[in-house]
Scaffold this motif. Sequence first.
Motif, PDB file in Angstrom:
ATOM      1  N   THR A  33      64.777  21.059 115.445  1.00 16.00           N
ATOM      2  CA  THR A  33      63.702  22.129 115.043  1.00 16.00           C
ATOM      3  C   THR A  33      62.488  21.311 114.468  1.00 16.00           C
ATOM      4  O   THR A  33      61.249  21.464 114.824  1.00 16.00           O
ATOM      5  CB  THR A  33      64.041  23.257 114.231  1.00 16.00           C
ATOM      6  OG1 THR A  33      65.194  23.801 114.806  1.00 16.00           O
ATOM      7  CG2 THR A  33      62.899  24.204 113.988  1.00 16.00           C
ATOM      8  N   PRO A  38      65.110  29.069 115.928  1.00 16.39           N
ATOM      9  CA  PRO A  38      64.932  28.217 114.902  1.00 16.39           C
ATOM     10  C   PRO A  38      63.603  27.931 114.702  1.00 16.39           C
ATOM     11  O   PRO A  38      63.083  27.588 113.398  1.00 16.39           O
ATOM     12  CB  PRO A  38      65.682  26.987 115.323  1.00 16.39           C
ATOM     13  CG  PRO A  38      65.768  26.808 116.698  1.00 16.39           C
ATOM     14  CD  PRO A  38      65.833  28.006 117.359  1.00 16.39           C
ATOM     15  N   MET A  39      62.653  27.809 115.647  1.00 18.91           N
ATOM     16  CA  MET A  39      61.318  27.621 115.494  1.00 18.91           C
ATOM     17  C   MET A  39      60.483  28.763 114.594  1.00 18.91           C
ATOM     18  O   MET A  39      59.464  28.406 113.805  1.00 18.91           O
ATOM     19  CB  MET A  39      60.394  27.581 116.676  1.00 18.91           C
ATOM     20  CG  MET A  39      60.945  26.355 117.461  1.00 18.91           C
ATOM     21  SD  MET A  39      60.238  24.832 117.146  1.00 18.91           S
ATOM     22  CE  MET A  39      58.464  25.045 117.510  1.00 18.91           C
ATOM     23  N   THR A  64      71.773  27.235 113.729  1.00 17.68           N
ATOM     24  CA  THR A  64      70.151  27.212 113.894  1.00 17.68           C
ATOM     25  C   THR A  64      70.109  28.046 115.260  1.00 17.68           C
ATOM     26  O   THR A  64      68.997  28.502 115.265  1.00 17.68           O
ATOM     27  CB  THR A  64      69.654  26.079 113.994  1.00 17.68           C
ATOM     28  OG1 THR A  64      70.296  24.997 114.903  1.00 17.68           O
ATOM     29  CG2 THR A  64      69.748  25.143 112.658  1.00 17.68           C
TER      30      THR A  64
END
Length: 533
Positions: free
Chosen positions: A102, A202-203, A146
């Motif tokens: 990420t 996950p961003m 994630t």
Amino acid sequence: MAEGNGELLDDINQKADDRGDGERTEDYPKLLEYGLDKKVAGKLDEIYKTGKLAHAELDERALDALKEFPVDGALNVLSQFLESNLEHVSNKSAYLCGVMKTYRQKSRASQQGVPATASTIQVKGPDEEKIKKILERTGYTLDVTTGQRKYGGPPPNWEGNVPGNGCEVFCGKIPKDMFEDELIPLFENCGTIWDLRLMMDPMTGTNRGYAFVTFTNREAAVNAVRQLNDFEIRKGKKIGVTISFNNHRLFVGNIPKNRDRDELIEEFSKHAPGLYEVIIYSSPDDKKKNRGFCFLEYDSHKAASLAKRRLGTGRIKVWGCDIIVDWADPQEEPDEQTMSKVKVLYVRNLTQDVTEDKLKEQFEQYGKVERVKKIKDYAFIHFEDRDSAVEAMRGLNGKEVGASNIEVSLAKPPSDKKKKEEILRARERRMMQMMQARPGIVGNLSPTHPSMMSITPVRLPGARMPLRTPMPREYVVGKRKFDGGHQNPADVKRRYQSGLIGNGGSWGSLPLPQQPLGTNGEQWYMDTFSAWS
């Protein structure tokens, strides 16, 4: 003397660096020995001292990735990892790798001038108190990575089989700030949950707007669709719920026709793990040859997805041939009530010398046969009543007719016509995109490949939809088959107004895996093969 003083000073500095801000753990020298930068090793050692991570929980993959990371980036990654809620993270090494991935994506987006909105949004996490109560009540586990948050799988003390196709539902249009503490009670009302997987971004730290829920049986999945599709989960927010089919099968086209099943298994096993079956169909003209395509069956969707990525790059050739790889279309299983009314048999593995009259003679031993339709190496046998059809299936399945042993099963009623046409159009788009992405493929394909054919549509008088211009019989554009086989039945020809094709109407020169049963083409039957359907 001066040289000796210099060595002493270096030794003192080395010890100071090793000490850092405080006392190091016994794992710190292992990190340095592995090749990590001192600052990175020091930060990781600080995390060890918090108790959130132990050295034994890190595998070589994570340590190698940290070693290759720029020092500043590695320190930022470890800081983010330390701030993360790891309460439900079972594989912390994989989680750390996800944080690194990420971080790379965000850095790349920043360099390309994409606004980093993710860092400015304050994401409200799940209600941990509610989740704790749910886990205590059900005895299920929650595993966080994630990319997803997985609840359950299997339920505590489960002794039954793993749920099969039709037990999983796809839930879309989920509000991005919603978590499993709100979803689990909703789906529990429909039946026993096997697992619930909420897909995460996950961003941003929010969910991706969809989840997969697997139930312990099909009835619960059907209940979920009936009760929760278009359900208003929040004011003005309706979710969509539909049955999800976990695809384990790939279609591979343009393989050499002189290769058998064992050779194909050996070849494709080299490129991805998990392959346990290869399905091929013999050419009706030469039983020693395949039809130029095969289906690869993997032990999981994950394995099939990995194989598709590797085989679909365009860089892998199979015995010098450029292959075409796509997902095999999932087959919808009719319910028991529908199949209980079927009185049509599907017969495959027929030789050319077996005629419709010979088939009728064989099957009429078990009851009155209304009609027989043979199409290349398979046929449909229409009985007057179901009991006769079932008796014939049991009596003739595996028996020798002509020069080969035939396979007999009940024919499946067709799926929804509109849905089949949508699948057909989607396949054509994917195929054309594949051709455009790989311009060098044409020179190495067999002449029957769709990229070498004209597909200009023409319209017949009175037809609602365009027919395509005539094509070689060995490949139908948009259909995953190279010579009219039965493995993937759907609309080879589109259906038109009654009268255009029906009594006395022409079905064209292409062999059809489906034929109308009624006078106006209102009833259709699919061919089927029970070993892989």
